[in-house]
Scaffold this active site. Structure first.
Site, PDB file in Angstrom:
ATOM      1  N   GLY A  57      -4.339  -2.011  -0.843  1.00 41.95           N
ATOM      2  CA  GLY A  57      -3.495  -1.688  -1.985  1.00 41.95           C
ATOM      3  C   GLY A  57      -3.241  -0.197  -2.067  1.00 41.95           C
ATOM      4  CD  GLN A  82      -9.523   3.796  -0.036  1.00 42.01           C
ATOM      5  OE1 GLN A  82      -8.935   3.625  -1.101  1.00 42.01           O
ATOM      6  NE2 GLN A  82      -8.923   4.304   1.035  1.00 42.01           N
ATOM      7  CD  GLU A 141      -3.226  -6.124   8.058  1.00 39.94           C
ATOM      8  OE1 GLU A 141      -2.424  -5.221   7.774  1.00 39.94           O
ATOM      9  OE2 GLU A 141      -4.461  -5.991   7.943  1.00 39.94           O
ATOM     10  CB  CYS A 173      -6.983  -0.834   2.965  1.00 43.89           C
ATOM     11  SG  CYS A 173      -5.886   0.579   2.737  1.00 43.89           S
ATOM     12  CG  LEU A 174      -7.491  -0.041  -3.400  1.00 44.31           C
ATOM     13  CD1 LEU A 174      -7.723   1.445  -3.606  1.00 44.31           C
ATOM     14  CD2 LEU A 174      -6.306  -0.509  -4.256  1.00 44.31           C
ATOM     15  N   GLY A 215      -4.368   7.167   2.218  1.00 46.01           N
ATOM     16  CA  GLY A 215      -4.362   8.580   1.865  1.00 46.01           C
ATOM     17  C   GLY A 215      -5.626   9.012   1.160  1.00 46.01           C
ATOM     18  CG  PHE A 216      -7.172   8.177  -2.116  1.00 45.48           C
ATOM     19  CD1 PHE A 216      -7.717   9.056  -3.041  1.00 45.48           C
ATOM     20  CD2 PHE A 216      -5.843   7.827  -2.238  1.00 45.48           C
ATOM     21  CE1 PHE A 216      -6.937   9.579  -4.066  1.00 45.48           C
ATOM     22  CE2 PHE A 216      -5.047   8.346  -3.254  1.00 45.48           C
ATOM     23  CZ  PHE A 216      -5.594   9.223  -4.168  1.00 45.48           C
ATOM     24  CB  SER A 225      -0.935   0.025   1.222  1.00 45.19           C
ATOM     25  OG  SER A 225      -1.885  -1.012   1.161  1.00 45.19           O
ATOM     26  CG  ASN A 250      -0.551   2.582   4.568  1.00 47.61           C
ATOM     27  OD1 ASN A 250      -0.482   3.759   4.205  1.00 47.61           O
ATOM     28  ND2 ASN A 250       0.008   1.598   3.900  1.00 47.61           N
ATOM     29  CG  HIS A 310      -4.205  -2.328   7.216  1.00 43.63           C
ATOM     30  ND1 HIS A 310      -3.679  -3.141   6.231  1.00 43.63           N
ATOM     31  CD2 HIS A 310      -4.443  -1.140   6.620  1.00 43.63           C
ATOM     32  CE1 HIS A 310      -3.587  -2.461   5.086  1.00 43.63           C
ATOM     33  NE2 HIS A 310      -4.049  -1.243   5.310  1.00 43.63           N
TER      34      HIS A 310
END
Length: 390
Positions: free
Chosen positions: A252, A285, A367, A281-282, A325-326, A59, A323, A365
């Site tokens: 990602g 989104q 994990e 995460c990604l 940024g979007f 990521s 982690n 996250h």
């Protein structure tokens, strides 16, 4: 070293590296790792442990990581804490010089490991000052240049930083995703036994790899899932050909809208099957984009292992690892999509659920690699959905 602006001469002859930002700010320091030049988005991470996992997290593709914790490298590196076979980050910025490692698991110095990983590092930076800069101005483009002779073409490095296109509109998942489908059965690590292996799977999960971390795969296997990992560009037909009991959308890098150009139609088709689906995460989104919500670039992002998140299903607060940024704009969630988790730092969306369907996702996250293990239960929640759906 104290940063300077519009000063192109190193303050003394021991300087071997410079961090140059797109606005012309220069931070002088001492190079380690690969002797080269690296350009990317400069962000900061507040984690006190887990630098090796952070640097190998896919990521972080396209990013230079400024570590706020000053003692990076103090426990060395080992072969077990890598989240991918190669580092996706562009470089790292640290406060103190890298010391000799002191940890029984260490088998390599951070400097040697960074050389092997092609990571460009700079030490001696006032990382607190750089962090305050990012908090005020947002994450800038920057260049780390390492030169043992202390010779730097600062105007050229400023132009290189300015010319880098940035993460908006950039599909980086395609760069870090697996190119070949593979199976995964390794389970989580323990001090006594190391990594385990899943012998009697009770479900089959297909994981779409947008930049997946190994410990996510281990957490899925620990719940009893045999995992088949497919490339980011896999079609719905290809995914369904493996007859999955559950589908996982991984973490990602990059702009979710850019990756979504090929991923969103696939996710929409998968949602129509009714198969349980979990995104991180990604993946979170892009699930939001697939159901009609919107994503936006954050001012500075969330990166660290101390982020409090409220789970509305349990009314419990978890300390999480983040982690990104979007983010998903929670005000754009359509009817039928429920906000399930929220950041207690800034009230941003950290999770969603599709009402009446076995579909959910989180921004953080669970994990915990690195980070607290408060959210491990989410993998069990996913397995419970799979078993209920069987």
């Amino acid at each position: 070293m104290t940063d300077t602006k519009n000063d192109h001469i190193p303050p003394h002859d021991k300087i071997t590296a410079a961090l140059v930002l797109e606005d012309g700010s220069v931070f002088w320091g001492y190079g380690f790792g690969k002797k080269a030049t690296a350009v990317g988005e400069v962000c900061f991470n507040t984690s006190m442990t887990g630098y090796q996992e952070i640097l190998t997290d896919p990521s972080y593709a396209g990013q230079i990581i400024n570590f706020t914790f000053p003692h990076i490298g103090n426990v060395g590196t080992n072969d077990e804490d890598e989240e991918a076979s190669t580092s996706a980050a562009r470089g790292l910025v640290i406060r103190q010089d890298v010391t000799e490692p002191s940890n029984f698991r260490s088998n390599a110095h951070l400097h040697e490991w960074c050389e092997k990983q092609n990571l460009v590092g700079i030490a001696g930076i006032d990382t607190r000052k750089l962090t305050r800069y990012i908090r005020k101005n947002g994450a800038p483009n920057g260049v780390i240049c390492v030169n043992d002779q202390g010779e730097f073409d600062i105007p050229a490095l400023v132009e290189q930083a300015k010319d880098w296109p940035g993460l908006n509109g950039m599909d980086l998942a395609i760069e870090v995703s697996t190119k070949e489908t593979y199976e995964w059965t390794s389970t989580r690590w323990s001090l006594e036994d190391g990594f385990g292996n899943l012998d009697n799977p009770k479900a089959h999960v297909v994981a779409v790899d947008y930049g997946i971390k190994r410990n996510i795969l281990r957490c899925l296997s620990t719940t009893g899932a045999k995992v088949t990992v497919v490339p980011a560009t896999a079609t719905a037909e290809e995914i369904l050909s493996y007859k999955p009991d559950g589908i996982f959308l991984s973490n990602g890098p990059g702009d979710p809208a850019a990756t979504g150009e090929y991923a969103i139609p696939v996710i929409q088709e998968l949602l129509e099957t009714g198969i349980p689906l979990f995104g991180i995460c990604l993946g979170h989104q892009m699930l939001a984009l697939a159901v009609g919500a919107k994503t936006t670039k954050m001012h500075q992002g969330h990166r660290g292992a101390n982020h409090p998140v409220m789970d509305y299903n349990t009314d419990k607060v978890e300390i999480t690892s983040m982690n990104h940024g979007f983010m998903v704009d929670k005000d754009t969630l359509p009817d039928g999509v429920k906000l399930s988790h929220i950041s207690l730092f800034d009230k941003t969306c950290c999770g969603l659920e599709l009402e009446g369907k076995p579909v959910f996702s989180v921004q953080h996250h669970p994990e915990a690699s690195p980070g607290p293990q408060d959210s491990h239960y989410l993998f069990d929640r996913f397995m419970g959905m799979i078993q209920d759906h069987a």
